[in-house]
Scaffold this active site. Structure first.
Site, mmCIF file in Angstrom:
data_model
loop_
_atom_site.group_PDB
_atom_site.id
_atom_site.type_symbol
_atom_site.label_atom_id
_atom_site.label_comp_id
_atom_site.label_asym_id
_atom_site.label_seq_id
_atom_site.Cartn_x
_atom_site.Cartn_y
_atom_site.Cartn_z
ATOM 1 N N LEU A 113 -3.932 3.518 -1.548
ATOM 2 C CA LEU A 113 -4.986 4.395 -2.061
ATOM 3 C C LEU A 113 -6.341 3.708 -1.965
ATOM 4 O O LEU A 113 -6.439 2.486 -2.067
ATOM 5 C CB LEU A 113 -4.717 4.759 -3.523
ATOM 6 C CG LEU A 113 -3.472 5.603 -3.810
ATOM 7 C CD1 LEU A 113 -3.470 6.064 -5.255
ATOM 8 C CD2 LEU A 113 -3.375 6.795 -2.898
ATOM 9 N N GLY A 158 0.349 2.452 -1.696
ATOM 10 C CA GLY A 158 0.374 3.743 -0.993
ATOM 11 C C GLY A 158 0.700 3.584 0.491
ATOM 12 O O GLY A 158 1.289 4.486 1.100
ATOM 13 N N ASN A 181 2.969 -2.597 -5.134
ATOM 14 C CA ASN A 181 2.363 -3.430 -6.184
ATOM 15 C C ASN A 181 1.641 -2.597 -7.249
ATOM 16 O O ASN A 181 0.765 -3.099 -7.945
ATOM 17 C CB ASN A 181 1.403 -4.452 -5.568
ATOM 18 C CG ASN A 181 0.147 -3.797 -5.027
ATOM 19 O OD1 ASN A 181 0.157 -2.613 -4.719
ATOM 20 N ND2 ASN A 181 -0.929 -4.549 -4.908
ATOM 21 N N GLU A 182 2.012 -1.321 -7.359
ATOM 22 C CA GLU A 182 1.324 -0.435 -8.297
ATOM 23 C C GLU A 182 1.247 -1.011 -9.704
ATOM 24 O O GLU A 182 0.202 -0.964 -10.355
ATOM 25 C CB GLU A 182 2.021 0.946 -8.343
ATOM 26 C CG GLU A 182 1.633 1.903 -7.226
ATOM 27 C CD GLU A 182 2.360 1.609 -5.907
ATOM 28 O OE1 GLU A 182 3.016 0.556 -5.779
ATOM 29 O OE2 GLU A 182 2.246 2.437 -4.982
#
Ligand SMILES: CC/C=C\C/C=C\C/C=C\C=C\CC(=O)SCCNC(=O)CCNC(=O)[C@H](O)C(C)(C)COP(=O)(O)OP(=O)(O)OC[C@H]1O[C@@H](n2cnc3c(N)ncnc32)[C@H](O)[C@@H]1OP(=O)(O)O
Length: 271
Positions: A113, A158, A181-182
């Site tokens: 993102l 993302g 890795n959110e």
């Protein structure tokens, strides 16, 4: 069915996410603009210039989409919308059978993102931005085409999700990372991304991959199932084409219907 507390997620988006995201990257707003449009198929038009389209064969059966959002293929809303439109156009074209997704950038498949899109934005703007990514991912995940991700560099968060939407993932050897890795960035993993990850990796491994937020080397990514194959960089596209050719040899109708039946259940997951 996973229950999600939407109110909690909403307050999170409103209050915390913009600050966390920008702290993570230490960036300002570097969203810039326009890139070369490489479309050479008359029926494919993204209405944008952020994805290059190449026909791969004289039969027009295989299309190579190259993400082209410099410097790191961060998924801007414009890019997400362009990808959605392209995949829908390809789905509607009966001649098209397979899709290879890769990047024009030498070391980055996608950085995920666009974190700068979250900075200083209102709740509604962030929600709208997220929905452009989710729509793109759903469109790719459920495409009737056979899909192969040719991961030629880092595939983070993302970016890793985009690859997980494809049926087969080949990654180039190199000093690249691939991972979700959110949780490290500060984004609680949306249920639909978890569902896609479970679909690709199995529940136990998906949980480890998601909750650790670990970024894997290509070999580690292979071990956990984030990718199906690791190859020398120079072989990446040819190997992807060979895999795709095998995938599309199967009868189109039974293949398409089976893919739809396998994947449609997952569309019930939203946040
Ligand atoms: C509650 C939530 C509800 C719904 C959510 C809906 C959908 C969610 C589904 C999925 C969620 C995904 C979350 C994300 O994707 S968050 C993004 C996480 N990405 C990262 O952490 C990657 C960060 N980037 C890097 O690690 C590196 O840049 C790299 C390894 C990709 C490349 O390294 P390089 O050394 O080659 O390049 P850099 O110098 O680091 O970067 C160049 C340039 O690009 C800027 N940049 C990097 N990443 C991003 C990004 N993701 N967004 C915007 N900009 C990015 C970086 O700041 C540099 O800019 P400057 O040149 O300094 O201006």
């Amino acid at each position: 069915m996973v229950k999600v507390n939407v109110d909690m997620a909403s307050s999170f988006i409103r209050a915390v996410l913009p600050r966390l995201a920008c702290r993570h990257l230490k960036i300002g707003n570097n969203c810039n603009g326009r890139y070369l449009y490489g479309c050479n198929k008359r029926w494919v038009s993204s209405g944008s210039d952020l994805v290059q389209v190449e026909q791969d064969d004289s039969d027009n059966e295989i299309v190579v989409l190259k993400m082209n959002v410099k410097p790191v293929n961060a998924c801007t809303a414009e890019f997400n919308n362009a990808m959605t439109k392209l995949i829908k156009d390809l789905d509607a074209d009966e001649q098209s059978k397979g899709l290879i997704l890769t990047s024009t950038l030498p070391n980055v498949f996608s950085a995920g993102l666009q974190l700068t899109a979250l900075h200083g934005k209102s709740y509604d703007e962030i929600k709208e931005y997220f929905s452009t990514f989710q729509t793109m991912a759903h469109t790719l995940f459920t495409s009737r085409l056979a899909t192969v991700a040719a991961i030629n560099g880092h595939a983070i968060a993302g970016g890793c999700v985009i690859a997980l939407c494809c049926e087969y993932r080949v990654m180039a050897e190199g000093k690249f990372h691939n991972g979700l890795n959110e949780v490290i960035v500060g984004i609680p993993m949306p249920a639909w991304v978890s569902a896609y990850t479970v679909y690709a990796l199995g529940t136990n491994t998906a949980e480890k991959v998601i909750l650790s937020g670990k970024k894997h080397t290509p070999r580690e990514a292979l071990q956990v199932g984030l990718v199906d194959q690791v190859v020398p960089p120079d072989d990446l596209i040819q190997v992807s084409k060979n895999i795709l050719s095998d995938l599309i040899k199967v009868g189109d109708y039974p293949r398409r219907l089976s893919k739809e039946r396998l994947r449609k259940e997952l569309l019930m997951f939203s946040l």
